[in-house]
Each structure stands twice: as C-alpha cells, then as structure tokens.
Design an enzyme around this catalytic site. Structure first.
Site, PDB file in Angstrom:
ATOM      1  NE  ARG A 163      -3.275   2.593   2.654  1.00 44.74           N
ATOM      2  CZ  ARG A 163      -3.377   3.371   3.719  1.00 44.74           C
ATOM      3  NH1 ARG A 163      -2.891   2.973   4.892  1.00 44.74           N
ATOM      4  NH2 ARG A 163      -3.967   4.536   3.644  1.00 44.74           N
ATOM      5  CG  HIS A 177      -1.527   8.906   3.538  1.00 46.01           C
ATOM      6  ND1 HIS A 177      -1.624   7.545   3.748  1.00 46.01           N
ATOM      7  CD2 HIS A 177      -1.172   9.432   4.737  1.00 46.01           C
ATOM      8  CE1 HIS A 177      -1.318   7.261   5.007  1.00 46.01           C
ATOM      9  NE2 HIS A 177      -1.044   8.393   5.639  1.00 46.01           N
ATOM     10  CD  GLU A 235      -5.222   7.285  10.081  1.00 45.26           C
ATOM     11  OE1 GLU A 235      -4.777   8.370  10.521  1.00 45.26           O
ATOM     12  OE2 GLU A 235      -4.851   6.187  10.521  1.00 45.26           O
ATOM     13  CG  ASN A 288      -5.203   3.065   8.822  1.00 42.90           C
ATOM     14  OD1 ASN A 288      -5.262   2.070   8.094  1.00 42.90           O
ATOM     15  ND2 ASN A 288      -4.814   4.254   8.389  1.00 42.90           N
ATOM     16  CE1 TYR A 296      -0.093   2.730  13.632  1.00 44.88           C
ATOM     17  CE2 TYR A 296      -2.067   3.761  12.758  1.00 44.88           C
ATOM     18  CZ  TYR A 296      -0.797   3.250  12.567  1.00 44.88           C
ATOM     19  OH  TYR A 296      -0.239   3.250  11.315  1.00 44.88           O
ATOM     20  CD  GLU A 302      -1.755   3.878   8.149  1.00 47.04           C
ATOM     21  OE1 GLU A 302      -1.509   4.325   9.294  1.00 47.04           O
ATOM     22  OE2 GLU A 302      -1.979   4.612   7.174  1.00 47.04           O
TER      23      GLU A 302
HETATM   24  C1  FCB Z   1      -1.559   7.086  10.828  1.00 44.48           C
HETATM   25  C2  FCB Z   1      -1.206   7.683   9.473  1.00 44.48           C
HETATM   26  C3  FCB Z   1       0.152   7.247   8.958  1.00 44.48           C
HETATM   27  C4  FCB Z   1       1.189   7.190  10.064  1.00 44.48           C
HETATM   28  C5  FCB Z   1       0.675   6.400  11.248  1.00 44.48           C
HETATM   29  C6  FCB Z   1       1.667   6.249  12.375  1.00 44.48           C
HETATM   30  O1  FCB Z   1      -2.484   7.904  11.464  1.00 44.48           O
HETATM   31  O2  FCB Z   1      -2.159   7.305   8.512  1.00 44.48           O
HETATM   32  O3  FCB Z   1       0.525   8.115   7.925  1.00 44.48           O
HETATM   33  O4  FCB Z   1       1.586   8.454  10.417  1.00 44.48           O
HETATM   34  O5  FCB Z   1      -0.498   6.983  11.731  1.00 44.48           O
END
Ligand code: FCB
Length: 439
Positions: free
Chosen positions: A78, A122, A167, A285, A287, A347
């Site tokens: 990607r 992006h 995002e 995505n 985290y 992600e």
């Molecule tokens: C996400 C973004 C990516 C990167 C990661 C750590 O929010 O999409 O570009 O910065 O975080």
C-alpha cells in the site's frame, strides 16, 4: 515465540507507506507544493523543523525499496499517490512526469509479484487548492474526483483495488480543528464541513474510479474502541459522544446513508446518496483504544481523554492493547451487520527507539511483540466471524512522521537519514519468516 496461527486461504499480508512521508524529491519533475510543504517549512510546526523535502529519497530509491517488499515476501504494497505530482496546481491537465513515476512504480510491483494498492489521498493536498479553501470548500470534492479519474485512466489497467482517502478524521481533527498537522488551521468545531467535503469527494471518486473500470474501491479510516473511564452515566455518555466523532462520523454516512445527529454540516440534497455508494472493502487503521470520561468544567469539548494505564507503551507513548484490534473488528460487525463490506487492516504498527548495534543489528523486540499480539487478535476476530481479507504493517521504512518529523521510527527497515542506507530490523526478519511459513 509460538508460530502464528494460520490465516484463511487468500488472506493478504503486506506493508504500507505514504507519499509525503517517504518520497522526498519535493521540487522534482514538476511537482507542485502541498500543504505539508508549507506546514513543515513554517517555523515551529514540526519537531526540529523537519520537512519531507528528502525524507527516504524513495522517489529515486523506489526500486531498492520494492526489492525489500519482495524480500519480505509481502503480497501487497500500500502506497499513496501525491496529488501535487499529478496536478501541481490542483486541477487541469496532468503532469506527465508525475504520472510516469507511479507508472514505473506499479510496473515495478508487477515485476516482483506484489499487488499495488494505491491510496489516492494521504493528506498532501495541493497548496493551490488550500488557497481556495481546502477541504472547507465544496469544490475540493469535485477536484478530487477529477484527479481520481486521471490517475485511474493511467494506472487502471494494472491496479485492481483502490483506496480513496486515508483517515479523513485525523485530517479533519489534526489539520483543521486543532491545527497540529497541515494545513494548520485551528477552527475547532467550525471545521466540521471538512468531514462532509472529504466524504463527498470520496463518494464522487468511487464513482469516477468505477467508471474507469476499477475492480474494488475502499476508504481507510482510523478507528478506536472507546472505553468509558468508569461505569458512571456521565462517563458512558461522554464515551458515546466521542465514539460518534471518531468512529461513526465517517462510517455512518457511507454505510447507513445518515450522519450521527448534529454532525451533518454542509450537506445538500443528493449528497448522502453519493457518499453511500456501496464499497467493496473497508480499510481500518488501528493503533490503540481510547479511554474517555465526562468533561470537566474547564473542558471545551464534550468529553475528556483519560490515559490508559498498566499496559506497555510505544515510544510515541501510545498504549499497546492488541485486544483493541479484535474489539474494533467485532464492534464494526455488531454495529453495521450485513451492510459491512469485507475489511482490510490497512495500517497497524508501532514506533520504537531502535538501538543500532555495532554489527548493524537492530533488535526491535517490542515491534515483534506488538505485531505478534495484533496478528493473533486479528485472527481471533476472523475466528469470531468477521470477514477480514488483509493486514498491512505500518510501515515498511522509518519515515517522516508528520509533526513528529523523523523522531518516531515505525519501520520494519531502519533508514539512516545521513546516508539513506536501509537496514532491515529484527522485526523484518521475523515477519519474513512468518510469511515464508505460510507458503
Ligand atoms: C496514521 C497515518 C500514517 C502514520 C501512522 C503512524 O495515522 O495514517 O501516515 O503516520 O499513523
């Protein structure tokens, strides 16, 4: 470490990057300025004044970088396309050299047996469009659809799957509401039309991509399980408000054709029909989860973030909670049911402080533990019946981490920014072995 569980046949694994974070070559081949060029060159906006002018020099080293993706054994790569390379002024005829670059890149992936999964946006809006209002202007949605059609016209014979936006929530919040990302506007709640215009641009782009023969189209959202600070009614209510902003603002309109109450700024007749054009996949995505409590009397927002304690943190300070990925995925299924398209985790990853040992080895055991934990959580979600088709690690390379500059290293591969040498970390070797194991 125990071997990873088996993923279903056809499950796709890979890595992700984004144009401004790796390409560099900011002034080459007719590229226009983006909002990130302006922002990063404004004193005080990024850590240490870092910019993406050179970044990982991927614009020149792309072949070496694709070799790394191939060596890893990834199925999918990607990447994102820089709008200012295609339309330097944000509209009109395309720049031939800009399109040529992505043409070479996509061919390079085909030669190596890697699926190209481009993201059209992006966060690097052409500055010329920001000067005309950026995503606060409805016209930007139309411009985005034109740009999507141009790119699909050139790459559509080789690219099967597309991602429209990355995002949009983070772009709205960090870029337009709080002003800590480009374009650096701190409009608070007045930024809300940026949500609608991004969604409209997404819907229009879906239609443009399909008209150009696209096989599958998705959008990528940043999602988080929202956990109330306590069981008190006020905390649970605040968590609900936060959940609407973070998780539902960009999904309800697409999947149900309706905004959460009060979040529909700028909507005109017919817009929701465009926005809810059915998708072939949904990018997620993930985290970390978010803990939310009732606002205090001095809070401007109707919620307050409460730190999550008692878990490891990444070098960014983000809490490591693999179960959160399971909860996001099953939560989507529970919320949207049969209207939920197949999911791709587009992600997931962490930043670590990597010690380069004298022999050149980087033992990033924290990243291995992070990825291992999240892949297991993902597998559990699949076993629980969620249709997940792929998982992409953020990121292939250490790169320009937006306002944090080069301080946060998310790569499976270390980049020595003085020499541009690429050094695969232990996590690269670990993932490579895990991928080889499947074959
Ligand atoms: C996400 C973004 C990516 C990167 C990661 C750590 O929010 O999409 O570009 O910065 O975080």
């Amino acid at each position: 470490m125990d071997p990873l569980p088996r993923f279903p046949a056809g499950f796709r694994l890979g890595v992700a990057t984004a144009a401004y974070q790796i390409e560099g070559a900011a002034d080459e081949d007719g590229r226009g300025r983006s909002i990130w060029d302006t922002f990063s060159h404004t004193p005080g906006r990024t850590r240490a004044g870092d910019t993406g002018d050179v970044a990982c020099d991927h614009y020149h080293r792309w072949a070496e970088d694709l070799d790394l993706v191939a060596l890893l054994g990834a199925d999918v790569y990607r990447f994102s396309i820089a709008w200012p390379r295609i339309q330097p002024g944000g509209d009109g005829a395309p720049d031939a050299k800009g399109l040529d670059f992505y043409d070479r890149l996509v061919d390079g992936m085909a030669e190596r047996g890697i699926e190209a999964l481009p993201t059209l946006y992006h966060w690097d809006l052409p500055q010329a469009l920001e000067d005309r209002g950026g995503w606060l202007a409805r016209d930007t949605a139309e411009r985005f659809a034109d740009y999507a059609a141009l790119v699909a016209g050139r790459l559509g014979d080789r690219v099967r799957r597309w991602i429209t936006l990355n995002e949009p929530l983070v772009h709205l919040a960090q870029g337009y509401a709080f002003g800590v990302h480009a374009p650096g506007r701190a409009l608070g709640l007045a930024a809300l039309p940026v949500a609608h215009h991004q969604l409209l641009g997404h819907g229009m782009a879906v239609r443009a991509l399909r008209a150009a023969g696209a096989g599958e189209v998705m959008i990528t959202n940043n999602l988080t399980p929202v956990v109330p600070a306590t069981d008190d009614e006020a905390d649970r209510a605040a968590a609900g408000v936060y959940d609407a902003f973070h998780n539902r603002l960009f999904l309800d309109p697409i999947l149900t054709g309706q905004y959460p109450p009060g979040l529909d700024a700028g909507v005109r007749d017919g817009d929701l029909e465009i926005i809810s054009t059915p998708l072939d996949g949904l990018g997620v995505n993930y985290y970390f989860p978010t803990r939310v409590g009732a606002p205090g009397s001095d809070d401007e927002l109707p919620f307050r973030m409460i730190p999550i304690e008692g878990v490891p943190t990444t070098s960014f300070g983000w809490p490591v909670v693999p179960d959160g990925l399971h909860d996001v995925l099953t939560g989507l299924r529970d919320r949207y049911g049969r209207t939920l398209p197949p999911i791709w985790v587009t992600e997931n990853g962490c930043s670590t402080e990597d010690d380069l040992e004298p022999g050149g080895r980087i033992r990033d055991t924290a990243r291995i533990a992070y990825l291992d934990g999240h892949l297991r959580a993902l597998h559990r979600a699949i076993s629980d019946g969620v249709d997940v088709r792929g998982y992409l690690v953020w990121s292939l390379l250490d790169n320009f981490e937006w306002a944090e500059g080069y301080a946060q290293r998310f790569g499976l591969v270390r980049v020595d920014y003085d020499t541009q040498r690429r050094i695969p970390k232990d996590s690269f070797t670990w993932l490579r072995a895990a991928l080889a194991d499947r074959r």
